[in-house]
Scaffold this active site. Structure first.
Site, PDB file in Angstrom:
ATOM      1  N   GLY A  88      -4.683  -0.094  36.354  1.00  0.00           N
ATOM      2  CA  GLY A  88      -3.595   0.010  37.306  1.00  0.00           C
ATOM      3  C   GLY A  88      -2.986   1.398  37.329  1.00  0.00           C
ATOM      4  O   GLY A  88      -2.705   1.951  38.408  1.00  0.00           O
ATOM      5  N   GLY A  98      -5.304  -2.445  42.902  1.00  0.00           N
ATOM      6  CA  GLY A  98      -5.917  -2.279  41.590  1.00  0.00           C
ATOM      7  C   GLY A  98      -4.926  -2.408  40.450  1.00  0.00           C
ATOM      8  O   GLY A  98      -5.294  -2.277  39.290  1.00  0.00           O
ATOM      9  N   CYS A  99      -3.668  -2.660  40.787  1.00  0.00           N
ATOM     10  CA  CYS A  99      -2.648  -2.833  39.749  1.00  0.00           C
ATOM     11  C   CYS A  99      -2.437  -4.319  39.480  1.00  0.00           C
ATOM     12  O   CYS A  99      -2.573  -5.150  40.381  1.00  0.00           O
ATOM     13  CB  CYS A  99      -1.333  -2.196  40.185  1.00  0.00           C
ATOM     14  SG  CYS A  99      -1.404  -0.408  40.280  1.00  0.00           S
ATOM     15  N   GLU A 100      -2.110  -4.624  38.242  1.00  0.00           N
ATOM     16  CA  GLU A 100      -1.825  -5.997  37.827  1.00  0.00           C
ATOM     17  C   GLU A 100      -0.612  -6.554  38.576  1.00  0.00           C
ATOM     18  O   GLU A 100      -0.588  -7.707  38.974  1.00  0.00           O
ATOM     19  CB  GLU A 100      -1.556  -5.983  36.319  1.00  0.00           C
ATOM     20  CG  GLU A 100      -1.682  -7.296  35.634  1.00  0.00           C
ATOM     21  CD  GLU A 100      -1.598  -7.119  34.126  1.00  0.00           C
ATOM     22  OE1 GLU A 100      -0.486  -7.256  33.588  1.00  0.00           O
ATOM     23  OE2 GLU A 100      -2.638  -6.833  33.508  1.00  0.00           O
ATOM     24  N   ASN A 101       0.390  -5.725  38.759  1.00  0.00           N
ATOM     25  CA  ASN A 101       1.598  -6.074  39.502  1.00  0.00           C
ATOM     26  C   ASN A 101       1.588  -5.311  40.819  1.00  0.00           C
ATOM     27  O   ASN A 101       0.947  -4.282  40.934  1.00  0.00           O
ATOM     28  CB  ASN A 101       2.855  -5.668  38.720  1.00  0.00           C
ATOM     29  CG  ASN A 101       2.935  -6.329  37.365  1.00  0.00           C
ATOM     30  OD1 ASN A 101       2.703  -5.688  36.354  1.00  0.00           O
ATOM     31  ND2 ASN A 101       3.260  -7.596  37.330  1.00  0.00           N
TER      32      ASN A 101
END
Length: 153
Positions: free
Chosen positions: A134, A62-65
């Site tokens: 995120g 669920g995090c961009e990175n």
């Protein structure tokens, strides 16, 4: 994600760099560029995990990175959390969370108002929706670990 050694993936957050000091520093900064620089400086102080250390973590979805988080339950029932991220801003935000949870027990972690901590820094209103999602996923991972790794009384 359990007992490795007390020195596994050490960092200064929560011990040398206290959450109150970080909040004070960030809340005093009005421009996003200044806050961004501070996040980058915090990120640089969070050591990069080796591939072996990453094997003792979970990847936060669920995090961009990409973000990895791990924890060790200390003998006194407090936690040592550690982790890493590929993104500098996310890694800086993670460092803030680490400063708030390091050497806390599960009850203390589960009762923390993470949203309030981020609001006090002045960062909440300046994060994109994807970064907010995120960070919410990272907070959920922290709370899950604190709840799952707590030994029965």
């Amino acid at each position: 994600m359990t007992s490795i050694t007390p020195n596994f993936a050490p960092h200064p957050f929560g011990s040398e760099l206290k959450i109150d000091e970080i909040i004070e520093q960030l809340s005093a900064q009005k421009a996003w560029e200044d806050k961004y620089r501070t996040l980058i400086l915090l990120a640089r102080q969070l050591p990069t995990l080796t591939e072996d250390e990453k094997q003792h973590t979970q990847e936060v979805k669920g995090c961009e990175n990409r973000v990895w988080i791990g924890a060790i339950l200390n003998d006194d029932r407090t936690f040592h959390f550690y982790g890493d991220s590929e993104g500098r801003v996310v890694k800086g935000l993670f460092a803030i969370l680490l400063a708030a949870i390091e050497n806390k027990n599960s009850q203390e972690i589960l009762s923390l108002d993470f949203k309030d901590i981020l609001n006090q820094t002045g960062l909440s209103s300046q994060l994109s929706e994807s970064r907010q999602n995120g960070i919410a996923a990272l907070i959920t991972a922290i709370q899950n670990i604190a709840g799952e790794m707590t030994p029965a009384e």
